[in-house]
Write a protein that holds these residues in place. Structure first.
Motif, PDB file in Angstrom:
ATOM      1  N   LYS A  46      55.091  91.483 129.284  1.00  0.00           N
ATOM      2  CA  LYS A  46      54.181  92.379 128.748  1.00  0.00           C
ATOM      3  C   LYS A  46      53.771  92.369 127.391  1.00  0.00           C
ATOM      4  CE  LYS A  46      54.858  96.482 131.796  1.00  0.00           C
ATOM      5  NZ  LYS A  46      55.430  97.717 131.916  1.00  0.00           N
ATOM      6  N   ASP A  47      52.523  92.710 126.991  1.00  0.00           N
ATOM      7  CA  ASP A  47      51.959  92.808 125.591  1.00  0.00           C
ATOM      8  C   ASP A  47      52.934  93.929 124.893  1.00  0.00           C
ATOM      9  OD1 ASP A  47      50.221  90.706 125.712  1.00  0.00           O
ATOM     10  OD2 ASP A  47      48.454  92.072 126.359  1.00  0.00           O
ATOM     11  N   THR A  48      53.098  93.576 123.929  1.00  0.00           N
ATOM     12  CA  THR A  48      54.165  94.499 123.444  1.00  0.00           C
ATOM     13  C   THR A  48      53.805  94.745 121.614  1.00  0.00           C
ATOM     14  OG1 THR A  48      55.994  93.902 124.554  1.00  0.00           O
ATOM     15  CG2 THR A  48      56.586  95.109 122.615  1.00  0.00           C
ATOM     16  N   ALA A  49      53.698  95.963 121.340  1.00  0.00           N
ATOM     17  CA  ALA A  49      53.769  96.319 119.674  1.00  0.00           C
ATOM     18  C   ALA A  49      55.173  96.180 119.049  1.00  0.00           C
ATOM     19  CB  ALA A  49      53.022  97.317 119.498  1.00  0.00           C
ATOM     20  N   ALA A  50      55.082  95.180 118.051  1.00  0.00           N
ATOM     21  CA  ALA A  50      56.220  95.257 117.484  1.00  0.00           C
ATOM     22  C   ALA A  50      56.162  95.736 115.970  1.00  0.00           C
ATOM     23  CB  ALA A  50      56.778  93.705 117.604  1.00  0.00           C
ATOM     24  N   MET A  51      56.880  96.615 115.592  1.00  0.00           N
ATOM     25  CA  MET A  51      56.805  97.132 114.174  1.00  0.00           C
ATOM     26  C   MET A  51      58.020  96.680 113.290  1.00  0.00           C
ATOM     27  SD  MET A  51      54.905 100.555 115.162  1.00  0.00           S
ATOM     28  CE  MET A  51      55.280 100.276 117.000  1.00  0.00           C
ATOM     29  N   ALA A  52      57.838  95.960 112.275  1.00  0.00           N
ATOM     30  CA  ALA A  52      59.158  96.002 111.323  1.00  0.00           C
ATOM     31  C   ALA A  52      59.053  96.770 110.396  1.00  0.00           C
ATOM     32  CB  ALA A  52      58.897  94.428 110.820  1.00  0.00           C
ATOM     33  N   TYR A  53      60.429  97.378 110.255  1.00  0.00           N
ATOM     34  CA  TYR A  53      61.009  98.371 109.135  1.00  0.00           C
ATOM     35  C   TYR A  53      61.907  97.538 108.320  1.00  0.00           C
ATOM     36  CZ  TYR A  53      58.187 102.026 111.657  1.00  0.00           C
ATOM     37  OH  TYR A  53      57.332 102.687 112.281  1.00  0.00           O
ATOM     38  N   GLN A  54      61.880  97.784 107.105  1.00  0.00           N
ATOM     39  CA  GLN A  54      63.000  97.355 106.207  1.00  0.00           C
ATOM     40  C   GLN A  54      63.793  98.551 105.926  1.00  0.00           C
ATOM     41  OE1 GLN A  54      62.997  94.198 104.431  1.00  0.00           O
ATOM     42  NE2 GLN A  54      65.055  94.657 104.264  1.00  0.00           N
ATOM     43  N   CYS A  55      65.089  98.612 106.013  1.00  0.00           N
ATOM     44  CA  CYS A  55      66.011  99.835 106.082  1.00  0.00           C
ATOM     45  C   CYS A  55      67.279  99.173 105.276  1.00  0.00           C
ATOM     46  CB  CYS A  55      66.575 100.264 107.158  1.00  0.00           C
ATOM     47  SG  CYS A  55      65.289 100.532 108.617  1.00  0.00           S
ATOM     48  N   ASP A  56      67.119  99.485 103.843  1.00  0.00           N
ATOM     49  CA  ASP A  56      67.941  98.824 102.815  1.00  0.00           C
ATOM     50  C   ASP A  56      68.124  97.277 103.276  1.00  0.00           C
ATOM     51  OD1 ASP A  56      68.706 101.310 101.649  1.00  0.00           O
ATOM     52  OD2 ASP A  56      70.532 101.561 102.890  1.00  0.00           O
ATOM     53  N   ARG A  57      69.029  96.869 103.563  1.00  0.00           N
ATOM     54  CA  ARG A  57      69.076  95.339 103.490  1.00  0.00           C
ATOM     55  C   ARG A  57      68.742  95.003 104.918  1.00  0.00           C
ATOM     56  NH1 ARG A  57      74.322  93.030 100.710  1.00  0.00           N
ATOM     57  NH2 ARG A  57      73.612  92.929  98.744  1.00  0.00           N
ATOM     58  N   HIS A  58      68.698  95.718 105.891  1.00  0.00           N
ATOM     59  CA  HIS A  58      68.497  95.260 107.349  1.00  0.00           C
ATOM     60  C   HIS A  58      66.843  95.468 107.680  1.00  0.00           C
ATOM     61  CE1 HIS A  58      72.630  96.008 107.912  1.00  0.00           C
ATOM     62  NE2 HIS A  58      72.530  96.773 106.741  1.00  0.00           N
ATOM     63  N   VAL A  93      64.665  96.306 110.904  1.00  0.00           N
ATOM     64  CA  VAL A  93      64.878  96.704 112.195  1.00  0.00           C
ATOM     65  C   VAL A  93      63.260  96.370 113.056  1.00  0.00           C
ATOM     66  CG1 VAL A  93      64.517  99.001 113.735  1.00  0.00           C
ATOM     67  CG2 VAL A  93      66.138  98.867 111.707  1.00  0.00           C
ATOM     68  N   ASN A  94      63.256  95.910 114.107  1.00  0.00           N
ATOM     69  CA  ASN A  94      62.129  95.678 114.875  1.00  0.00           C
ATOM     70  C   ASN A  94      62.011  96.717 115.944  1.00  0.00           C
ATOM     71  OD1 ASN A  94      60.253  93.207 114.492  1.00  0.00           O
ATOM     72  ND2 ASN A  94      62.251  92.211 114.584  1.00  0.00           N
ATOM     73  N   LEU A  95      60.903  97.419 116.072  1.00  0.00           N
ATOM     74  CA  LEU A  95      60.707  98.521 116.975  1.00  0.00           C
ATOM     75  C   LEU A  95      59.665  97.938 117.745  1.00  0.00           C
ATOM     76  CD1 LEU A  95      61.251 101.571 118.061  1.00  0.00           C
ATOM     77  CD2 LEU A  95      59.349 102.156 116.698  1.00  0.00           C
ATOM     78  N   LEU A 106      55.741 105.179 127.666  1.00  0.00           N
ATOM     79  CA  LEU A 106      55.745 104.232 126.554  1.00  0.00           C
ATOM     80  C   LEU A 106      57.339 103.818 126.756  1.00  0.00           C
ATOM     81  CD1 LEU A 106      53.265 104.766 123.606  1.00  0.00           C
ATOM     82  CD2 LEU A 106      53.162 103.157 125.424  1.00  0.00           C
ATOM     83  N   ALA A 107      57.764 102.516 126.782  1.00  0.00           N
ATOM     84  CA  ALA A 107      59.084 102.194 126.593  1.00  0.00           C
ATOM     85  C   ALA A 107      59.301 101.745 125.196  1.00  0.00           C
ATOM     86  CB  ALA A 107      59.384 100.934 127.484  1.00  0.00           C
ATOM     87  N   TYR A 108      60.480 102.029 124.449  1.00  0.00           N
ATOM     88  CA  TYR A 108      60.645 101.870 123.020  1.00  0.00           C
ATOM     89  C   TYR A 108      61.941 100.844 122.907  1.00  0.00           C
ATOM     90  CZ  TYR A 108      57.331 105.302 121.916  1.00  0.00           C
ATOM     91  OH  TYR A 108      56.218 106.150 121.762  1.00  0.00           O
ATOM     92  N   PHE A 109      62.052  99.848 122.155  1.00  0.00           N
ATOM     93  CA  PHE A 109      63.285  99.170 121.921  1.00  0.00           C
ATOM     94  C   PHE A 109      63.399  98.926 120.610  1.00  0.00           C
ATOM     95  CE2 PHE A 109      61.151  97.932 125.877  1.00  0.00           C
ATOM     96  CZ  PHE A 109      61.921  98.046 126.865  1.00  0.00           C
ATOM     97  N   ALA A 110      64.562  99.706 119.920  1.00  0.00           N
ATOM     98  CA  ALA A 110      64.546  99.404 118.480  1.00  0.00           C
ATOM     99  C   ALA A 110      65.939  98.292 118.482  1.00  0.00           C
ATOM    100  CB  ALA A 110      65.267 100.616 117.953  1.00  0.00           C
ATOM    101  N   VAL A 111      65.571  97.124 117.794  1.00  0.00           N
ATOM    102  CA  VAL A 111      66.577  96.158 117.623  1.00  0.00           C
ATOM    103  C   VAL A 111      66.999  95.759 116.189  1.00  0.00           C
ATOM    104  CG1 VAL A 111      67.030  93.897 118.142  1.00  0.00           C
ATOM    105  CG2 VAL A 111      65.611  95.076 119.610  1.00  0.00           C
ATOM    106  N   SER A 112      68.093  95.681 115.791  1.00  0.00           N
ATOM    107  CA  SER A 112      68.476  95.694 114.511  1.00  0.00           C
ATOM    108  C   SER A 112      70.031  95.024 114.334  1.00  0.00           C
ATOM    109  CB  SER A 112      68.524  96.763 113.562  1.00  0.00           C
ATOM    110  OG  SER A 112      68.865  96.416 112.230  1.00  0.00           O
ATOM    111  N   ASP A 113      70.615  94.505 113.059  1.00  0.00           N
ATOM    112  CA  ASP A 113      71.803  94.313 112.994  1.00  0.00           C
ATOM    113  C   ASP A 113      72.527  95.286 112.195  1.00  0.00           C
ATOM    114  OD1 ASP A 113      70.451  93.862 110.413  1.00  0.00           O
ATOM    115  OD2 ASP A 113      71.920  92.239 109.663  1.00  0.00           O
ATOM    116  N   MET A 114      72.066  96.459 111.946  1.00  0.00           N
ATOM    117  CA  MET A 114      72.394  97.714 111.410  1.00  0.00           C
ATOM    118  C   MET A 114      73.646  98.117 112.322  1.00  0.00           C
ATOM    119  SD  MET A 114      69.221 100.031 111.229  1.00  0.00           S
ATOM    120  CE  MET A 114      69.238 101.287 109.991  1.00  0.00           C
TER     121      MET A 114
END
Lengths: 184, 279
Positions: free
Chosen positions: B197-209, B211-213, B243-251
């Motif tokens: 599926k086409d997916t929107a990916a938004m990147a966030y910077q959280c301190d040193r991490h 996050v891809n949403l 809408l399905a949301y997935f947040a991925v990070s090493d946080m």
């Protein structure tokens, strides 16, 4: 956020990927210019990143690019020493030039000629620089590091950065002029 | 050539490199205006600097493939380094160069990252089976996004820029926030393709991490957030308004769950979720 990750911590931890990996291109170019051979340069960068990762818990928030390049440069110089290719003369110990004035008079000051240089001839000229001059040019002009960052990476005082950079530029202009004369 | 020319020699370099204070800049500019020799020298130095900058950029351009390949190798080595207890990678992490050489072949390129991330995640075997494949894909995408120049297609910390950017590219409009909580700032967006599926990916910077949403359409009913941990990567997923949301990070898990909570609340004002860790 600055905790030392436990030894068994999974990778990537605590921002190493976000802060250090983006400088991979700069690290690779630096290693390549120091050892002038692709395979060892790749090994050196990889070893450096492993070293950096192990030391990541001790990284003080600051200049990540200067930090990783310092490690890469040390690894590259160690490699040269091991391979007995180490020819990095400490040029700052050499007697200061006395023909300074003459140098300035007859050096290339031809802006048009410099602008017309091809990338290849610029690379060839950089290649002929003494290693200590070459690395300062690379860090300044290719990687756009500040004097302070260069001082950190090369582990020399800022004043030395400035004088080396000045000498490197003079030398480059002279080399380009010589090459120009050979061509014509 | 005057004594002043000699005295200003290093200042001229520093002026060229933008490293002088205001006062010194004025001194140098006054001298350059008055001394044709130094002006000529300076023009030549500046021409050299410009050409070197161009040559450096051109060199970097030609090395993109090598750097991407090197990035994949290093990620692999670091993952091996990080999970020494996993037998399948311990063999690689043993000292010496033996493990480097096989990786030099070109076909061990960018795909390696995804492959080893999957291998590594699979070794954890923590996710419920039905979700495992999707989690693998999300983690792979997250890892891939962290490679140089892969994170962002549109670089902006402003949702007014990122949201319209998605508009012409997706058949849905993902909610975009400029900030999530105190620590996370939008750094940009990109298009991705997850679970066919086409997916929107938004990147966030959280301190040193980072996050891809990820946001994509779903025909399934709304669902509360579900948090998985895969040896360091956290994945928090939920469904909200088709809408399905997935947040991925090493946080850490609580940190990413807080992130998810804030996004959820922003989409559904006041409708609190019961996440594992309350805000």
């Amino acid at each position: 956020m600055t905790k030392d990750p436990p030894r068994s911590a999974p990778w990537p931890t605590d921002g190493f990927d976000a802060l250090i990996l983006p400088h991979l291109g700069a690290a690779y170019r630096l290693a390549l210019w120091v050892v002038r051979d692709d395979a060892p340069a790749q090994d050196i960068v990889q070893d450096s990143y492993l070293k950096a990762y192990r030391a990541w818990g001790r990284f003080q928030p600051g200049n990540a690019k200067a930090w990783i390049l310092t490690i890469v440069r040390r690894q590259a110089l160690n490699w040269l020493r091991r391979e007995r290719l180490y020819d990095l003369v400490d040029i700052d110990d050499l007697p200061a030039r006395t023909d300074d004035e003459a140098l300035r008079q007859d050096q290339v000051q031809d802006t048009v000629m410099i602008t017309a240089q091809s990338d290849a001839s610029l690379h060839a000229a950089i290649d002929r620089l003494a290693p200590a001059l070459r690395e300062v040019i690379l860090l300044k002009e290719f990687e756009a590091l500040s004097y302070r960052e260069i001082a950190e990476v090369l582990e020399i005082p800022m004043g030395t950065v400035m004088s080396r950079l000045s000498r490197a530029r003079e030398a480059l202009k002279r080399l380009l002029m010589e090459a120009g004369h050979h061509d014509t | 050539m005057t004594p002043e020319c000699r005295n200003l020699r290093l200042s001229l370099e520093a002026y060229l490199d933008n490293e002088l204070g205001v006062e010194a800049v004025l001194t140098v500019e006054a001298h350059l205006g008055a001394c044709p020799d130094c002006a000529r020298l300076f023009a030549a130095s500046r021409a050299l600097k410009l050409r070197l900058g161009e040559a450096g950029a051109a060199e970097a351009e030609t090395q993109t493939a090598e750097v991407a390949e090197l990035s994949a190798k290093i990620r692999h080595a670091l993952i091996a380094e990080a999970v020494p207890e996993t037998p399948s990678v311990t063999a690689f992490s043993q000292r010496g160069r033996a493990w480097v050489k096989p990786l030099m072949s070109p076909d061990f390129g960018a795909g390696l990252v995804a492959a080893c991330a999957v291998m590594w995640v699979a070794s954890g075997a923590m996710a419920p089976r039905g979700q495992a494949a999707l989690t693998d894909e999300l983690v792979s995408s997250h890892v891939r996004s962290l490679m140089p120049q892969h994170l962002i297609d549109v670089q902006s910390s402003d949702h007014h820029t990122v949201k319209p950017w998605f508009a012409g590219k997706l058949d849905f409009s993902p909610p975009v926030l400029s900030r999530v909580g105190d620590k996370c700032t939008l750094i940009g967006g990109r298009l991705d393709y997850v679970a066919h599926k086409d997916t929107a990916a938004m990147a966030y910077q959280c301190d040193r991490h980072v996050v891809n949403l990820y946001v994509q359409t779903t025909d399934q009913a709304d669902a509360r957030p579900d948090s998985n941990s895969h040896q360091g990567y956290q994945v928090v997923r939920w469904r909200q308004n088709h809408l399905a949301y997935f947040a991925v990070s090493d946080m850490t898990a609580p940190a990413l769950e807080r992130f998810a909570q804030v996004v959820f609340d922003a989409n559904h004002g006041g409708n609190k979720l019961s996440l594992r860790t309350p805000l």
